[in-house]
Each structure stands twice: as structure tokens, then as C-alpha cells.
Motif scaffolding. Structure first.
Motif, PDB file in Angstrom:
ATOM      1  N   LYS A  46       0.954  -1.427  -0.161  1.00 45.61           N
ATOM      2  CA  LYS A  46      -0.412   0.384  -0.014  1.00 45.61           C
ATOM      3  C   LYS A  46       0.938   1.125  -0.093  1.00 45.61           C
ATOM      4  O   LYS A  46       0.515   2.334  -0.211  1.00 45.61           O
ATOM      5  CB  LYS A  46      -0.999  -0.434   1.212  1.00 45.61           C
ATOM      6  CG  LYS A  46      -2.449  -0.515   1.138  1.00 45.61           C
ATOM      7  CD  LYS A  46      -3.491  -0.266   2.203  1.00 45.61           C
ATOM      8  CE  LYS A  46      -3.832   1.097   2.398  1.00 45.61           C
ATOM      9  NZ  LYS A  46      -4.895   1.410   2.151  1.00 45.61           N
ATOM     10  N   ARG A  48       2.511   2.050   2.507  1.00 49.33           N
ATOM     11  CA  ARG A  48       1.730   2.923   3.591  1.00 49.33           C
ATOM     12  C   ARG A  48       2.548   3.174   5.352  1.00 49.33           C
ATOM     13  O   ARG A  48       3.274   2.512   5.028  1.00 49.33           O
ATOM     14  CB  ARG A  48       0.419   1.719   4.528  1.00 49.33           C
ATOM     15  CG  ARG A  48      -0.388   2.217   5.418  1.00 49.33           C
ATOM     16  CD  ARG A  48      -1.448   1.528   5.672  1.00 49.33           C
ATOM     17  NE  ARG A  48      -2.397   1.576   7.306  1.00 49.33           N
ATOM     18  CZ  ARG A  48      -3.445   2.069   7.340  1.00 49.33           C
ATOM     19  NH1 ARG A  48      -4.646   2.207   5.941  1.00 49.33           N
ATOM     20  NH2 ARG A  48      -4.269   1.411   8.374  1.00 49.33           N
ATOM     21  N   SER A 133      -7.676  -0.865   4.347  1.00 53.01           N
ATOM     22  CA  SER A 133      -8.598  -0.677   3.074  1.00 53.01           C
ATOM     23  C   SER A 133      -7.464  -1.307   2.069  1.00 53.01           C
ATOM     24  O   SER A 133      -6.757  -0.952   2.207  1.00 53.01           O
ATOM     25  CB  SER A 133      -9.362   0.812   2.669  1.00 53.01           C
ATOM     26  OG  SER A 133      -7.746   1.653   3.362  1.00 53.01           O
ATOM     27  N   ASN A 135      -6.066  -0.257  -0.898  1.00 48.83           N
ATOM     28  CA  ASN A 135      -5.631   1.001  -1.864  1.00 48.83           C
ATOM     29  C   ASN A 135      -4.922   1.643  -1.568  1.00 48.83           C
ATOM     30  O   ASN A 135      -4.292   1.556  -0.876  1.00 48.83           O
ATOM     31  CB  ASN A 135      -6.898   2.747  -1.988  1.00 48.83           C
ATOM     32  CG  ASN A 135      -6.807   2.155  -0.123  1.00 48.83           C
ATOM     33  OD1 ASN A 135      -7.820   1.867   0.370  1.00 48.83           O
ATOM     34  ND2 ASN A 135      -6.394   3.999  -0.040  1.00 48.83           N
ATOM     35  N   SER A 141     -10.490   4.427  -1.339  1.00 42.56           N
ATOM     36  CA  SER A 141     -10.757   2.593  -0.756  1.00 42.56           C
ATOM     37  C   SER A 141     -11.922   2.078  -1.861  1.00 42.56           C
ATOM     38  O   SER A 141     -12.652   3.276  -2.295  1.00 42.56           O
ATOM     39  CB  SER A 141     -12.166   2.500   0.274  1.00 42.56           C
ATOM     40  OG  SER A 141     -11.091   3.783   1.267  1.00 42.56           O
TER      41      SER A 141
HETATM   42 MG    MG Z   1      -7.982   3.476   4.540  1.00 45.30          MG
END
Ligand code: MG
Ligand code: TXA
Length: 316
Positions: A46, A48, A133, A135, A141
Motif C-alpha cells: 500500500k 503505507r 482498505s 487502496n 477506498s
Molecule cells: Mg483506508
């Protein structure tokens, strides 16, 4: 690969691979919560930051006791009323939940997704799934398997296709004070009105943008790539008259822009229907090749509160 085979999905997860799972809110990017390498690979896929904690997903309320030290009376009431469903509870974690999942917090976020295929999957594995999520970090999302495939397809061995998400907006996250007062950390797919029917008045936390209590609350989030402006569409249109404009309207077409460049969230004016359509609408508008997207708030009631929150973040 996309398919509906929960046994194959379970096998991938046992082997430490990532699987995208359907839920009633949005699609998740799942890994075995007890396999740290697998959990780390979620952050990589991700893009992230690891300071952003992950929600743990399990199959039933009694399993939650395996992961938390304390289940307060109000948490129990909410679990009984809304689980499985679009509700995430922040509860004090047991040591078996790794700091990587909670980003060092003493509390773990737990939810039971209300989706038949994913519940069946969860019943076929003997570990919980941790899943954000599905994405890329900061983008909209996904509410269908196609959305997941479009952006993360090459990074995910298997996407479990459970159709379009029935709620369409991420779960409502709630925590509890020492005195067991309910606090809403993220507005989402379970309305404040519904929460209050079960536990009375709740407090909605609003966080400073640079140091959010829940990192998903970073102001710029859920953002389309096209510049996105929010307010009164007539006023905005006057301001951006020289641009090629896309419109995201609640229930009625805007005169002055061709129909093809407009999306209505709910022709019948339902905020629940609007929530279901919101993220797909943002994606479609983003794919239109317009120069700006102009959007309006929806009525601030029921799921409208969560929609308006996402619109604000998309515009930030
Ligand atoms: Mg999210
Ligand atoms: O509906 C949903 O909740 C979806 C589906 C896939 O379950 N999941 C989801 O996950 O939206 P994610 O990672 O995109 O958003 C989870 C939010 C993040 O803002 C994160 O900061 C917050 O939950 N969160 C997770 N664990 C937390 C914790 N221990 N304390 C505070 N916030 C937490």
C-alpha cells in the motif's frame, strides 16, 4: 488473480500471502495477523507508513476475547447490537497482538465484517486477519474487486470477489473512556444516530490535522488525483468557468454542464444510497479527464455525516 474461492484464499493466507477480501464497507487487503512478515508486506503493497495502525478482523464476538484484556459494558452492548457490521471497536490489547499492528498503541482496533464470503473465509482459518482498505495510501477506498485490481492487482496474489460493497464507506471506529463513555474516532458506515440508540449520547472526536488520534484521519485522504473543490456548486462553477468541469451532486443534475460529466449520488435523495455510490463516483470522475471536480455536501444526517467527512478530506 480474481475469484470466489475461499479455500484458495485461505491457503494463500496460511502461506503468508496477501489476499484482498470483500466486506460490506470497502475491500480490505488482508494478511494473517500472527505472521509479521505478511503484515509488513501490507505496508509495502500500500505504500503505507508503519505509524498507521491496522484493524484486526475476526469471525465472531467470542473470538474478540482472545485478543483483548477488557470488554467494557458499552463495548459489549455495541458488539451485541452491531457485530457483524460496519463498526470497529478500540479495546485494550492482549500481548498476542503485535505492536506493528497497533503502531505501538495499547489498544487494538477490532471488527467483524458483515459479508458472507469473508465470514466463511474467517471460519476456515485459525488466525485473525489484519486488513486496511485495499487502496494505495491516500487514494480512494475500493468498493469492488475491479477497483482493487486496477490499482494493486500486480501486488496481490488473490482478490476474493464478493461483488460491490453494500455499505460503501469505511467502518465507524469507536473507543471508550475510563468511565466507559463512547467516543467516535472515525465517522463511518454505522451512523451516530444508530450508535446513540444503544449507548446514549456519544462524543465525536475532532482531531488536529497534523497529529490525528487515528492516522486515517490525516486531513488529505481519500483524494482523487483531479483537483477537487467542495461547496455550493453554482458558486464554484462561476469560479471555475474557464475549466473543463466534472460535477459530483447529491440528488440533482446541475444545469450548465453536460450530463456525461456529472454523477448523482442518489436520485431519490437517500444518504445511505449516496454512501454506497460515493467512492465509485469519485473514481469515475477522476477517470473523466476533466480539469476540476466540483462537489457539494450531502444532508448531514445518518451516513451523510461520514460522506461529508470523506468529501472534506478529498478536497483538502
Ligand atoms: Mg483506508
Ligand atoms: O471498514 C473498514 O474499517 C475497512 C475494512 C477493510 O475493514 N478498513 C479500513 O482500514 O478502513 P484502514 O486501515 O484503511 O483504516 C483503519 C483506520 C486507520 O485510520 C487507523 O489509523 C485506525 O483505523 N486504527 C487502526 N488501529 C487503530 C488503533 N489501535 N488506534 C487508533 N486507530 C486505529
Amino acid at each position: 488473480m480474481i475469484g470466489k474461492d475461499i479455500y484458495y484464499a485461505a491457503q494463500c493466507l496460511r502461506e503468508g500471502k496477501l489476499v484482498s477480501i470483500p466486506t460490506e464497507t470497502v475491500y480490505g487487503l488482508a494478511a494473517n495477523a500472527f505472521d509479521l512478515d505478511a503484515v509488513l508486506s501490507i505496508f509495502h503493497a500500500k505504500n503505507r507508513p508503519t505509524f498507521n495502525p491496522l484493524i484486526v478482523h475476526c469471525a465472531n464476538v467470542s473470538q474478540i476475547n482472545d485478543f483483548v484484556t477488557h470488554f467494557s459494558p458499552n463495548a459489549k452492548k455495541l458488539a451485541a447490537a452491531f457485530m457483524p457490521g460496519p463498526l470497529t471497536l478500540l479495546l485494550p490489547k492482549k500481548p498476542n497482538i503485535h505492536d506493528l499492528i497497533t503502531a505501538g498503541s495499547e489498544k487494538v482496533a477490532i471488527r467483524i465484517p458483515n459479508h458472507a464470503l469473508t465470514l466463511e473465509l474467517l471460519q476456515n482459518i485459525d488466525f485473525p486477519l489484519t486488513a486496511p482498505s485495499a487502496n494505495p495510501f491516500g487514494y480512494i477506498s475500493p468498493t469492488s474487486a475491479k477497483h482493487v485490481a486496477a490499482q494493486l492487482g500486480d501486488k496481490i496474489p488473490y482478490i476474493l470477489d464478493g461483488g460491490e460493497c453494500s455499505v460503501g464507506i469505511e467502518s465507524t471506529i469507536v473507543g471508550f473512556t475510563e468511565a466507559d463513555k463512547v467516543q467516535v474516532y472515525r465517522l463511518g458506515g454505522l451512523s451516530v444516530e444508530d450508535l446513540e440508540k444503544v449507548v446514549g449520547n456519544v462524543e465525536i472526536l475532532s482531531h488536529s490535522d497534523d497529529k490525528p488520534a487515528t492516522p486515517g484521519r490525516l486531513l488529505s485522504h481519500y483524494a482523487p488525483k483531479t483537483p477537487f473543490y467542495l461547496g455550493n456548486i453554482t458558486d464554484l462553477f462561476a469560479q471555475y468557468a474557464d475549466k473543463k468541469v466534472g460535477i459530483l451532486a447529491f440528488s440533482q443534475l446541475f444545469e450548465g454542464v453536460v450530463k456525461e460529466n456529472q454523477i448523482i449520488l442518489s436520485g431519490q435523495g437517500s444518504v445511505t444510497e449516496a454512501a454506497r455510490n460515493l467512492f465509485a463516483a469519485l473514481r469515475s470522475l477522476d477517470a473523466l479527464n476533466v480539469e476540476v471536480i466540483l462537489a457539494e455536501f450531502v444532508p448531514n444526517e445518518g451516513l451523510g455525516k461520514a460522506i461529508n467527512d470523506r468529501l472534506r478530506r478529498a478536497a483538502a
